[in-house]
Design a protein around this motif. Structure first.
Motif, mmCIF file in Angstrom:
data_model
loop_
_atom_site.group_PDB
_atom_site.id
_atom_site.type_symbol
_atom_site.label_atom_id
_atom_site.label_comp_id
_atom_site.label_asym_id
_atom_site.label_seq_id
_atom_site.Cartn_x
_atom_site.Cartn_y
_atom_site.Cartn_z
ATOM 1 N N ILE A 1 64.156 58.445 12.808
ATOM 2 C CA ILE A 1 63.814 59.502 14.003
ATOM 3 C C ILE A 1 62.098 59.994 14.326
ATOM 4 C CG2 ILE A 1 64.217 60.947 16.077
ATOM 5 C CD1 ILE A 1 66.633 61.909 15.337
ATOM 6 N N ALA A 2 61.794 59.010 15.113
ATOM 7 C CA ALA A 2 60.019 59.232 15.461
ATOM 8 C C ALA A 2 60.222 60.223 16.800
ATOM 9 C CB ALA A 2 59.528 57.815 15.175
ATOM 10 N N HIS A 3 58.959 60.456 16.636
ATOM 11 C CA HIS A 3 58.578 60.859 18.549
ATOM 12 C C HIS A 3 56.794 61.513 18.631
ATOM 13 C CE1 HIS A 3 61.864 63.804 18.117
ATOM 14 N NE2 HIS A 3 61.821 64.238 16.497
ATOM 15 N N LEU A 4 56.801 60.742 19.733
ATOM 16 C CA LEU A 4 55.938 60.233 20.042
ATOM 17 C C LEU A 4 54.881 61.035 21.044
ATOM 18 C CD1 LEU A 4 53.341 58.689 20.384
ATOM 19 C CD2 LEU A 4 54.447 57.178 21.909
ATOM 20 N N GLY A 5 54.320 61.899 20.505
ATOM 21 C CA GLY A 5 53.976 63.050 21.683
ATOM 22 C C GLY A 5 52.754 63.062 21.990
ATOM 23 N N THR A 6 52.492 63.170 23.500
ATOM 24 C CA THR A 6 51.532 62.944 23.951
ATOM 25 C C THR A 6 50.557 63.915 24.567
ATOM 26 O OG1 THR A 6 51.658 60.578 24.735
ATOM 27 C CG2 THR A 6 49.598 61.659 25.965
ATOM 28 N N SER A 7 49.311 65.046 24.384
ATOM 29 C CA SER A 7 48.800 65.738 25.058
ATOM 30 C C SER A 7 47.744 65.969 25.926
ATOM 31 C CB SER A 7 48.878 66.901 24.238
ATOM 32 O OG SER A 7 47.894 67.270 23.265
ATOM 33 N N TYR A 8 47.326 66.531 27.237
ATOM 34 C CA TYR A 8 45.871 66.339 27.698
ATOM 35 C C TYR A 8 45.873 68.063 27.898
ATOM 36 C CZ TYR A 8 47.824 61.739 29.108
ATOM 37 O OH TYR A 8 48.889 61.089 29.459
ATOM 38 N N ASP A 9 44.037 68.291 27.655
ATOM 39 C CA ASP A 9 43.155 68.963 27.445
ATOM 40 C C ASP A 9 42.149 68.604 28.776
ATOM 41 O OD1 ASP A 9 42.787 71.959 27.457
ATOM 42 O OD2 ASP A 9 41.492 71.438 25.345
ATOM 43 N N TYR A 10 41.701 69.303 29.673
ATOM 44 C CA TYR A 10 40.501 69.063 30.080
ATOM 45 C C TYR A 10 39.643 70.458 31.034
ATOM 46 C CZ TYR A 10 43.579 70.793 34.122
ATOM 47 O OH TYR A 10 44.399 71.890 35.204
ATOM 48 N N GLN A 11 38.205 70.308 31.581
ATOM 49 C CA GLN A 11 37.595 70.914 32.220
ATOM 50 C C GLN A 11 36.812 70.643 33.278
ATOM 51 O OE1 GLN A 11 35.213 71.062 28.152
ATOM 52 N NE2 GLN A 11 35.807 73.273 27.427
ATOM 53 N N ALA A 12 35.673 71.300 33.581
ATOM 54 C CA ALA A 12 35.185 70.792 34.655
ATOM 55 C C ALA A 12 33.379 70.951 34.640
ATOM 56 C CB ALA A 12 35.623 71.649 36.139
ATOM 57 N N PRO B 1 47.879 59.337 14.540
ATOM 58 C CA PRO B 1 47.463 59.472 15.609
ATOM 59 C C PRO B 1 47.214 57.627 16.338
ATOM 60 C CG PRO B 1 45.681 59.598 13.382
ATOM 61 C CD PRO B 1 47.268 59.066 13.185
ATOM 62 N N LEU B 2 47.660 57.600 17.283
ATOM 63 C CA LEU B 2 47.663 56.383 18.292
ATOM 64 C C LEU B 2 46.324 57.226 18.859
ATOM 65 C CD1 LEU B 2 51.170 55.271 19.526
ATOM 66 C CD2 LEU B 2 50.031 54.711 17.496
ATOM 67 N N ILE B 3 46.249 57.859 19.769
ATOM 68 C CA ILE B 3 44.985 58.106 20.925
ATOM 69 C C ILE B 3 44.514 59.567 20.104
ATOM 70 C CG2 ILE B 3 43.998 57.957 22.892
ATOM 71 C CD1 ILE B 3 45.851 57.004 23.763
ATOM 72 N N ASP B 4 43.235 59.892 20.002
ATOM 73 C CA ASP B 4 42.357 60.680 20.264
ATOM 74 C C ASP B 4 40.899 60.698 20.597
ATOM 75 O OD1 ASP B 4 41.983 63.581 19.518
ATOM 76 O OD2 ASP B 4 42.131 63.285 16.968
ATOM 77 N N THR B 5 40.834 60.522 21.903
ATOM 78 C CA THR B 5 39.840 60.523 22.262
ATOM 79 C C THR B 5 39.166 61.204 23.570
ATOM 80 O OG1 THR B 5 38.597 58.299 23.772
ATOM 81 C CG2 THR B 5 40.860 58.643 24.052
ATOM 82 N N ASN B 6 37.932 60.604 23.478
ATOM 83 C CA ASN B 6 37.815 61.814 25.354
ATOM 84 C C ASN B 6 37.209 60.918 26.096
ATOM 85 O OD1 ASN B 6 37.827 64.510 23.792
ATOM 86 N ND2 ASN B 6 35.842 63.878 22.660
ATOM 87 N N PHE B 7 36.864 61.492 27.110
ATOM 88 C CA PHE B 7 36.914 60.667 28.212
ATOM 89 C C PHE B 7 35.802 61.470 29.448
ATOM 90 C CE2 PHE B 7 41.523 61.484 28.708
ATOM 91 C CZ PHE B 7 41.446 61.994 29.292
ATOM 92 N N PRO C 1 35.802 66.842 32.301
ATOM 93 C CA PRO C 1 35.491 65.692 31.014
ATOM 94 C C PRO C 1 37.109 66.034 30.081
ATOM 95 C CG PRO C 1 34.310 68.007 31.308
ATOM 96 C CD PRO C 1 34.457 67.651 32.532
ATOM 97 N N ALA C 2 37.860 65.293 29.515
ATOM 98 C CA ALA C 2 39.190 65.281 28.863
ATOM 99 C C ALA C 2 39.333 64.875 27.965
ATOM 100 C CB ALA C 2 39.532 64.698 30.479
ATOM 101 N N HIS C 3 40.785 65.470 27.230
ATOM 102 C CA HIS C 3 40.923 64.558 25.962
ATOM 103 C C HIS C 3 42.230 64.707 25.892
ATOM 104 C CE1 HIS C 3 41.780 65.252 21.377
ATOM 105 N NE2 HIS C 3 40.562 64.340 21.496
ATOM 106 N N LEU C 4 42.506 63.283 25.727
ATOM 107 C CA LEU C 4 43.722 62.621 25.282
ATOM 108 C C LEU C 4 43.997 62.668 23.674
ATOM 109 C CD1 LEU C 4 46.811 61.237 26.438
ATOM 110 C CD2 LEU C 4 45.084 59.255 26.189
ATOM 111 N N LYS C 5 45.387 62.727 23.617
ATOM 112 C CA LYS C 5 45.682 62.724 22.038
ATOM 113 C C LYS C 5 47.201 62.398 21.928
ATOM 114 C CE LYS C 5 44.898 65.536 17.401
ATOM 115 N NZ LYS C 5 44.821 66.304 17.050
ATOM 116 N N SER C 6 47.577 61.367 21.715
ATOM 117 C CA SER C 6 49.061 60.920 21.291
ATOM 118 C C SER C 6 49.705 60.757 19.761
ATOM 119 C CB SER C 6 49.266 59.607 21.728
ATOM 120 O OG SER C 6 49.410 59.869 22.990
ATOM 121 N N ILE C 7 50.305 61.429 19.783
ATOM 122 C CA ILE C 7 51.168 61.567 17.783
ATOM 123 C C ILE C 7 52.290 60.908 17.696
ATOM 124 C CG2 ILE C 7 50.926 62.734 15.695
ATOM 125 C CD1 ILE C 7 48.691 64.080 16.872
ATOM 126 N N ILE C 8 52.640 60.258 16.746
ATOM 127 C CA ILE C 8 54.095 59.921 16.474
ATOM 128 C C ILE C 8 53.678 60.377 14.956
ATOM 129 C CG2 ILE C 8 55.374 57.786 15.311
ATOM 130 C CD1 ILE C 8 53.887 55.925 16.878
#
Length: 370
Positions: A49-60, A140-146, A89-96
């Motif tokens: 069993i695998a779990h894909l977790g995605t979390s967002y963080d942002y500021q202004a 870590p599939l995605i670990d990026t700032n945008f 500005p935000a940060h996105l992280k997706s981990i399996i």
């Protein structure tokens, strides 16, 4: 002696019918139950069993104002003031995360989708498309700032409203992580599930977060095993095929003698009843007057008698004729005597079937001899 032997045979016949009927019910129940079962069953098991977790963080990013005199980038809550905010500005992280080692391969890009209700929508890229090919229990599939440039977005919306003369009451800003790829475990390849978007609702004065900031998807790796079904018989697992065949054969074996015994019972009952009527008519035919239908008893008091001897006795005492009406449907007959307002009635169908024809004849003969 003959009567004793007949009763013994009747008793054994009754016991045999009960035994055969019970066996038939059991065999038929097993046959039907086993026929309703499928020959094979498929068992699925979770190999990993695998779990894909995605979390967002942002500021202004805020311009200098009375609340923030120096301006700058700050952590904010769910509400962002549009007039003093230039970017998010935000940060996105997706981990399996997986119980066992898996491999993941594919591409991803982060986009901002601006929607004006049902009127229109526009996609703005937030990151360039990137590829990945990773392996492990934590990938870590995605670990990026945008950065969401609100000045650019607001300028675009203003231009659309001016050119089309159409204004929406509110807009949606959706951060969409578009992942195209697969996760592989032990040769089993599953597409990476689509992730939920981070959604803001933009009105004239403020931007409000209306979605969660963290999401989780489960990716099960299952395997199927086809096994032969069994039949549980008193705690014993028996092969389904032989159970079907044997129970069907046993049902037929028990059915045939059961049908024969019950058919013989019906025939015996009809024969016994018919023989009784025939014997009565043969013995006392000169005293019996046959009629086509039974007399109307609505205005008479009907007295039902338990034996034909009672009919003979009353007829002798009152010197009255005995009438006979045969019921053709079941072979039984009705004997009656009409005496003014009274109707004396005897029906052969009311005799107990357990009594044999010999019993009836003996009773009649005993009375005649007496």
């Amino acid at each position: 002696m003959k009567r004793i032997f007949s009763n013994l045979l009747n008793k054994k016949s009754k016991q045999m019918k009960i035994y055969l009927t019970g066996c038939l019910i059991i065999a038929a129940t097993i046959s039907i139950s086993s026929s309703l079962k499928t020959k094979t069953i498929t068992i699925q098991s979770n190999d990993n069993i695998a779990h894909l977790g995605t979390s967002y963080d942002y500021q202004a990013t805020i311009t200098p104002n009375i609340l923030y005199p120096k301006g700058g980038t700050f952590d904010v809550g769910n509400t962002i003031f549009k007039k003093i905010t230039t970017a998010i500005p935000a940060h996105l992280k997706s981990i399996i995360n997986s119980d066992a080692e898996v491999s993941a391969a594919g591409t991803y890009e982060v986009q901002l989708v601006v929607k004006a209700g049902e009127l229109w929508e526009r996609v703005f890229p937030l990151t360039v498309q990137q590829s990945f090919e990773l392996m492990g229990t934590e990938i870590p599939l995605i670990d990026t700032n945008f950065n969401i440039d609100l000045d650019e977005i607001n300028s675009f919306i203003t231009q659309v409203e001016e050119e089309t003369n159409i204004r929406s009451d509110q807009y949606l800003f959706e951060v969409a992580p578009n992942i195209n790829g697969t996760i592989t475990y032990d040769g089993n390849e599953i597409p990476i599930p689509e992730q939920e978007n981070l959604v803001f609702q933009s009105s004239y004065e403020e931007i409000i977060l209306i979605s969660d900031k963290a999401f989780t998807s489960t990716i099960p790796f299952t395997s199927s095993q086809i096994i032969t079904n069994t039949f549980n018989f008193f705690g014993n697992a028996l092969p389904l095929g032989p159970v079907r065949i044997i129970s069907t054969i046993m049902s037929i074996i028990f059915l045939l003698p059961t049908i024969y015994l019950y058919a013989n019972l019906v025939a015996t009952r009809k024969s016994s009843l018919s023989t009784q009527v025939d014997n009565i008519n043969k013995k006392y035919g000169d005293r019996i007057i046959p009629v086509s239908q039974k007399i109307n008893s609505d205005d008479k008091t009907v007295i039902t008698l338990q034996s034909f001897k009672s009919i003979i006795k009353i007829a002798d005492e009152k010197e009255l004729p005995i009438f006979h009406h045969r019921i053709h449907e079941d072979g039984s007959a009705v004997y009656f005597i009409a005496d003014g307002d009274y109707l004396y009635n005897y029906e052969t169908i009311k005799l107990t079937i357990a009594h044999s024809t010999e019993d009836i004849v003996d009773r009649d003969e005993a009375y005649a001899k007496g």
